[in-house]
Design a protein around this motif. Structure first.
Motif, mmCIF file in Angstrom:
data_model
loop_
_atom_site.group_PDB
_atom_site.id
_atom_site.type_symbol
_atom_site.label_atom_id
_atom_site.label_comp_id
_atom_site.label_asym_id
_atom_site.label_seq_id
_atom_site.Cartn_x
_atom_site.Cartn_y
_atom_site.Cartn_z
ATOM 1 N N LYS A 293 7.850 23.007 69.747
ATOM 2 C CA LYS A 293 7.427 21.628 69.497
ATOM 3 C C LYS A 293 6.273 21.576 68.502
ATOM 4 C CE LYS A 293 8.931 19.792 73.981
ATOM 5 N NZ LYS A 293 8.504 19.111 75.220
ATOM 6 N N THR A 294 5.258 22.371 68.747
ATOM 7 C CA THR A 294 4.108 22.385 67.842
ATOM 8 C C THR A 294 4.329 23.328 66.668
ATOM 9 O OG1 THR A 294 3.030 24.157 69.093
ATOM 10 C CG2 THR A 294 2.568 21.900 69.757
ATOM 11 N N GLN A 295 5.223 24.300 66.861
ATOM 12 C CA GLN A 295 5.564 25.292 65.833
ATOM 13 C C GLN A 295 4.412 26.234 65.511
ATOM 14 O OE1 GLN A 295 7.068 23.156 62.459
ATOM 15 N NE2 GLN A 295 8.900 22.465 63.504
ATOM 16 N N ILE A 296 3.266 25.981 66.115
ATOM 17 C CA ILE A 296 2.122 26.868 65.913
ATOM 18 C C ILE A 296 1.527 27.206 67.282
ATOM 19 C CG2 ILE A 296 -0.185 27.114 64.933
ATOM 20 C CD1 ILE A 296 0.644 25.158 62.751
ATOM 21 N N THR A 297 1.420 28.492 67.557
ATOM 22 C CA THR A 297 0.832 28.943 68.814
ATOM 23 C C THR A 297 -0.340 29.858 68.486
ATOM 24 O OG1 THR A 297 2.999 28.870 69.886
ATOM 25 C CG2 THR A 297 1.271 30.113 70.991
ATOM 26 N N GLU A 298 -1.465 29.608 69.143
ATOM 27 C CA GLU A 298 -2.663 30.380 68.830
ATOM 28 C C GLU A 298 -3.362 30.820 70.108
ATOM 29 O OE1 GLU A 298 -6.650 30.076 65.976
ATOM 30 O OE2 GLU A 298 -5.278 28.367 66.167
ATOM 31 N N THR A 299 -3.714 32.093 70.137
ATOM 32 C CA THR A 299 -4.527 32.649 71.216
ATOM 33 C C THR A 299 -5.733 33.332 70.572
ATOM 34 O OG1 THR A 299 -3.399 34.799 71.213
ATOM 35 C CG2 THR A 299 -2.417 33.044 72.559
ATOM 36 N N ASP A 300 -6.562 33.943 71.408
ATOM 37 C CA ASP A 300 -7.717 34.657 70.861
ATOM 38 C C ASP A 300 -7.291 35.878 70.061
ATOM 39 O OD1 ASP A 300 -9.456 32.863 71.953
ATOM 40 O OD2 ASP A 300 -9.900 34.060 73.737
ATOM 41 N N GLU A 301 -6.083 36.365 70.333
ATOM 42 C CA GLU A 301 -5.628 37.610 69.704
ATOM 43 C C GLU A 301 -4.570 37.389 68.627
ATOM 44 O OE1 GLU A 301 -4.124 42.091 71.081
ATOM 45 O OE2 GLU A 301 -4.242 40.434 72.523
#
Length: 231
Positions: free
Chosen positions: A164-172
């Motif tokens: 849905k957002t097409q962008i996934t971000e974590t600390d790593e």
């Protein structure tokens, strides 16, 4: 202005020699003192005028320097932006030229096509630690994986992707999915961050590269299926 100081100083030195008589109610000594006071005051006044002028000149110089610095900074940013745009145009041109023009591709040619996309990802992401994956979003099946660094471990699961957002971000990690899927298959670029605060400036360009990679993957898949049917 320095000549004025010298003249006033010279006059002060010769006041006792030049004045031999008093003036009105003042005696000789008082007259000499008043003349010295007047000359000294003129010198002090000249100093104040010169100091004010110097401060004004210094202020104007600082303003000009600030303007020059601002213009220089703007020019540097403009040249940097132009260079960045030209680099992106070169990337897009190279990708366009690397499009397969035949169903009959050697293994070397296939590798060259993927390498062109991987090099472009590395330039835009400003990183060499990333992976390109092709996954089925319905089954979470990993269909193909291309690592830029072959021995680099990646603990990022396809289940973490957010279509849905097409962008996934974590600390790593930071991942970018192709804007559209083809037969439920998407391409995903996963970048391993150097620090948790690291940001990728041009995510839109990465999405374009993901779409390009997906097109190549589906083309290769279609070629293999076509070969299997004819065989």
């Amino acid at each position: 202005m320095y000549w004025l100081y010298l003249i006033i100083f010279t006059l002060i030195v010769f006041v006792p020699t030049a004045i031999h008589h008093g003036f009105y109610i003042f005696d000789k000594a008082q007259t000499q003192e008043f003349v010295i006071l007047i000359l000294g005051s003129l010198g002090f006044l000249a100093f104040l005028v010169q100091e004010k002028r110097l401060k004004k000149n210094m202020s104007e110089k600082n303003d000009i320097q600030r303007k020059v610095n601002t213009i220089t900074k703007d020019l540097t940013q403009s040249y940097s932006y132009i260079g960045e745009v030209n680099r992106k145009l070169d990337i897009l041109e190279n990708i366009t030229l690397s499009h397969p023009d035949s169903l009959h591709l050697t293994s070397k040619k296939q590798k060259e096509i993927y390498n062109s996309t991987m090099q472009a990802i590395g330039i835009i992401a400003k990183s060499d630690d990333f992976v390109l994956r092709f996954s089925n979003m319905k089954t979470n099946e990993l269909l193909k994986e291309i690592k830029n660094l072959q021995d680099a471990p990646f603990s990022f699961s396809c289940k973490q992707l957010d279509p849905k957002t097409q962008i996934t971000e974590t600390d790593e990690f930071l991942s970018v999915i192709s804007p559209k899927d083809i037969d439920d298959i998407v391409a995903c670029i996963i970048i391993k961050k150097k620090t948790p605060a690291q940001k990728i400036e041009d995510l839109e360009m990465l999405r374009i590269l993901a779409s390009q990679a997906l097109f190549i993957f589906m083309f290769m898949n279609g070629r293999r299926k076509s070969n299997n049917i004819h065989s």
